[in-house]
Design an enzyme around this catalytic site. Structure first.
Site, PDB file in Angstrom:
ATOM      1  N   ARG A 102       1.043  -1.179   0.070  1.00 50.26           N
ATOM      2  CA  ARG A 102      -0.049  -0.114   0.163  1.00 50.26           C
ATOM      3  C   ARG A 102       0.830   1.185   0.017  1.00 50.26           C
ATOM      4  O   ARG A 102       1.701   1.437   0.915  1.00 50.26           O
ATOM      5  CB  ARG A 102      -0.900  -0.054   1.523  1.00 50.26           C
ATOM      6  CG  ARG A 102      -1.572   1.381   1.484  1.00 50.26           C
ATOM      7  CD  ARG A 102      -2.693   1.284   2.596  1.00 50.26           C
ATOM      8  NE  ARG A 102      -3.834   0.652   2.055  1.00 50.26           N
ATOM      9  CZ  ARG A 102      -4.897   0.825   2.646  1.00 50.26           C
ATOM     10  NH1 ARG A 102      -5.174   1.591   3.753  1.00 50.26           N
ATOM     11  NH2 ARG A 102      -5.851  -0.045   2.090  1.00 50.26           N
ATOM     12  N   HIS A 129      -7.344   0.550  -6.130  1.00 50.47           N
ATOM     13  CA  HIS A 129      -7.648  -0.538  -4.945  1.00 50.47           C
ATOM     14  C   HIS A 129      -8.418  -1.883  -5.258  1.00 50.47           C
ATOM     15  O   HIS A 129      -9.340  -1.983  -4.839  1.00 50.47           O
ATOM     16  CB  HIS A 129      -8.731   0.347  -3.883  1.00 50.47           C
ATOM     17  CG  HIS A 129      -8.446  -0.130  -2.554  1.00 50.47           C
ATOM     18  ND1 HIS A 129      -7.671  -1.187  -1.944  1.00 50.47           N
ATOM     19  CD2 HIS A 129      -8.883   0.079  -1.206  1.00 50.47           C
ATOM     20  CE1 HIS A 129      -7.634  -1.457  -0.645  1.00 50.47           C
ATOM     21  NE2 HIS A 129      -8.580  -0.769  -0.244  1.00 50.47           N
ATOM     22  N   GLN A 132     -10.331  -4.301  -2.695  1.00 49.81           N
ATOM     23  CA  GLN A 132     -11.231  -3.960  -2.195  1.00 49.81           C
ATOM     24  C   GLN A 132     -12.470  -4.095  -2.979  1.00 49.81           C
ATOM     25  O   GLN A 132     -13.644  -4.378  -2.613  1.00 49.81           O
ATOM     26  CB  GLN A 132     -11.243  -2.332  -1.693  1.00 49.81           C
ATOM     27  CG  GLN A 132     -12.577  -1.687  -1.373  1.00 49.81           C
ATOM     28  CD  GLN A 132     -12.953  -2.060  -0.079  1.00 49.81           C
ATOM     29  OE1 GLN A 132     -11.926  -2.144   0.953  1.00 49.81           O
ATOM     30  NE2 GLN A 132     -14.183  -2.643   0.305  1.00 49.81           N
ATOM     31  N   ASP A 217     -17.581   6.614  -0.573  1.00 48.50           N
ATOM     32  CA  ASP A 217     -16.134   6.283  -0.058  1.00 48.50           C
ATOM     33  C   ASP A 217     -15.838   7.923   0.464  1.00 48.50           C
ATOM     34  O   ASP A 217     -16.463   8.956   0.358  1.00 48.50           O
ATOM     35  CB  ASP A 217     -15.143   6.103  -1.143  1.00 48.50           C
ATOM     36  CG  ASP A 217     -13.506   6.064  -0.771  1.00 48.50           C
ATOM     37  OD1 ASP A 217     -13.472   5.930   0.638  1.00 48.50           O
ATOM     38  OD2 ASP A 217     -12.604   5.983  -1.548  1.00 48.50           O
ATOM     39  N   CYS A 257     -16.307   1.271   1.562  1.00 49.69           N
ATOM     40  CA  CYS A 257     -14.966   0.372   1.853  1.00 49.69           C
ATOM     41  C   CYS A 257     -14.681   0.651   3.278  1.00 49.69           C
ATOM     42  O   CYS A 257     -13.956  -0.188   3.851  1.00 49.69           O
ATOM     43  CB  CYS A 257     -13.722   0.975   0.617  1.00 49.69           C
ATOM     44  SG  CYS A 257     -13.719   2.743   0.843  1.00 49.69           S
ATOM     45  N   ARG A 285     -13.153  -9.010   3.072  1.00 49.47           N
ATOM     46  CA  ARG A 285     -11.673  -8.600   2.751  1.00 49.47           C
ATOM     47  C   ARG A 285     -11.028  -9.904   2.987  1.00 49.47           C
ATOM     48  O   ARG A 285     -10.035 -10.342   2.079  1.00 49.47           O
ATOM     49  CB  ARG A 285     -11.305  -7.412   3.503  1.00 49.47           C
ATOM     50  CG  ARG A 285     -11.681  -6.031   2.964  1.00 49.47           C
ATOM     51  CD  ARG A 285     -11.555  -5.594   1.543  1.00 49.47           C
ATOM     52  NE  ARG A 285     -10.202  -5.347   1.471  1.00 49.47           N
ATOM     53  CZ  ARG A 285      -9.373  -4.311   1.743  1.00 49.47           C
ATOM     54  NH1 ARG A 285      -9.892  -3.289   2.256  1.00 49.47           N
ATOM     55  NH2 ARG A 285      -7.975  -4.326   1.364  1.00 49.47           N
TER      56      ARG A 285
HETATM   57  N1  NVA Z   1     -10.195   6.291  -1.297  1.00 46.75           N
HETATM   58  C1  NVA Z   1      -9.866   6.139   0.091  1.00 46.75           C
HETATM   59  C2  NVA Z   1      -9.967   4.579   0.491  1.00 46.75           C
HETATM   60  C3  NVA Z   1      -9.548   4.167   1.780  1.00 46.75           C
HETATM   61  C4  NVA Z   1      -9.688   2.545   1.850  1.00 46.75           C
HETATM   62  C5  NVA Z   1      -8.373   6.377   0.496  1.00 46.75           C
HETATM   63  O1  NVA Z   1      -7.510   6.239  -0.604  1.00 46.75           O
HETATM   64  O2  NVA Z   1      -8.052   7.087   1.402  1.00 46.75           O
HETATM   65  N1   CP Z   2     -11.008  -0.172   2.960  1.00 57.65           N
HETATM   66  C1   CP Z   2      -9.858  -0.263   3.467  1.00 57.65           C
HETATM   67  O1   CP Z   2      -8.943  -0.431   2.664  1.00 57.65           O
HETATM   68  O2   CP Z   2      -9.563  -0.160   4.591  1.00 57.65           O
HETATM   69  P1   CP Z   2      -8.466   0.219   5.511  1.00 57.65           P
HETATM   70  O3   CP Z   2      -7.757   1.737   4.920  1.00 57.65           O
HETATM   71  O4   CP Z   2      -8.396   0.369   7.150  1.00 57.65           O
HETATM   72  O5   CP Z   2      -7.265  -0.743   5.027  1.00 57.65           O
END
Ligand code: NVA
Ligand code: CP
Length: 298
Positions: A102, A129, A132, A217, A257, A285
């Site tokens: 990540r 992502h 997800q 989101d 998510c 997940r």
């Molecule tokens: N779009 C959000 C998703 C978090 C799981 C982010 O990138 O922060």
């Molecule tokens: N939905 C998701 O990816 O959650 P986190 O940011 O907690 O991993």
């Protein structure tokens, strides 16, 4: 040849179908089977951004599949002090059997995957992502028996990692995807062109008509904090609330998510209502990623 998952388009529709069947089996047999495809294997989990679900589901998932998860804080790795991504990829490939990452720039993950001899799984970049959204499709299938033909309306940032991954998913599976977003955050025209099942609608109520699933989101994704003030203003009309739910199918379900911000992208009345399936979604997940790792990491 090793196979990575950097975006959903790395998989064919058939492979996604195979993933769903395996996920179903893994979920059903959790705690009862001795399915340990990662036995003797170590998986590196590199995180440059915060995480609750992704980190925990991967750590638990690797362990349940018999493997050894290694959490690696990217800011404490030498890559943070100037070691190149290719050198990092080559070194990690000598120790590990798979990498989950990540981070911010998607091109860093592409460079990592291109230089690693082991599978790389994207656990979120600024642009995509995929883990997800594969989970989300599996969750839709659990509720409706199939994904094909369903209408999902995504509210918010139409250029976010979540929206982009839904677009990729709709390029592989024929469900109807409507992105309800303001003009300045609409999906890029060239990214959706040629797909009649993918559309953008700036009108949040019209977009929601007859929807099977409402999805939203955060308005400010990780890494975009500098734009907070503008985003909190421009996304205001795109909150998923009771007025939107009213125009959907009576059987509509709400997905997110997570993490969620009640009063911003979703009203508490929807987030905490019986139509909300966000915790089933979060649980999935674990099952989906176990299936994914058992398909990719051999
Ligand atoms: N779009 C959000 C998703 C978090 C799981 C982010 O990138 O922060
Ligand atoms: N939905 C998701 O990816 O959650 P986190 O940011 O907690 O991993």
């Amino acid at each position: 040849m090793k196979k990575d998952l950097l975006t959903i388009t790395d998989m064919t529709g058939d492979e996604i179908g195979e993933l769903f069947e395996l996920t179903e089996k893994i979920k059903r047999e959790r705690g009862k089977s001795d399915f340990k495809p990662l036995s003797g294997k170590s998986i590196g989990l590199i995180f440059a951004k915060s995480s609750t679900r992704t980190r925990v589901s991967f750590e638990v998932g690797v362990t349940e599949l018999g493997g050894n998860p290694l959490y690696l804080d990217q800011s404490k790795m030498q890559v943070g002090r100037g070691e190149t991504v290719p050198d990092t990829a080559k070194v990690l490939s000598r120790f590990l059997h798979g990498i989950v990452i990540r981070t911010f720039a998607h091109k860093d993950v592409e460079e990592l995957a291109a230089n690693a001899s082991i599978p790389v799984i994207n656990a979120l970049t600024d642009e995509y992502h995929p883990c997800q959204i594969l989970t989300d499709l599996f969750t839709m299938r659990e509720y409706c028996g199939k994904v094909e033909g369903l209408k999902l309306v995504f509210y918010g940032d139409g250029r976010s990692n979540i929206a982009n991954s839904f677009v990729n998913a709709a390029k592989r599976i024929p469900f109807e995807l409507v992105i309800a977003a303001p003009e300045e955050f609409r999906p890029r025209e060239d990214f959706i062109r040629g797909y009649s099942n993918i559309s953008w609608d700036p009108d949040p109520i019209r977009a929601g008509r007859d929807a099977d699933f409402l999805y939203t989101d955060v308005w400010v994704s990780m890494g975009f904090e500098k734009e907070s003030a503008e985003r909190l203003k421009v996304f205001q009309p795109y909150q998923v609330n009771d007025a939107v739910v009213k125009v959907c199918k009576p059987t509509v379900k709400f997905m997110h998510c997570l993490p969620a911000h009640r009063g911003q992208e979703v009203s508490a009345s929807v987030m905490d209502s019986p139509i909300s399936i966000v915790f089933d979604e979060a649980e999935n997940r674990l099952h989906t990623q176990k299936a994914l790792m058992s398909m990719l990491i051999r």
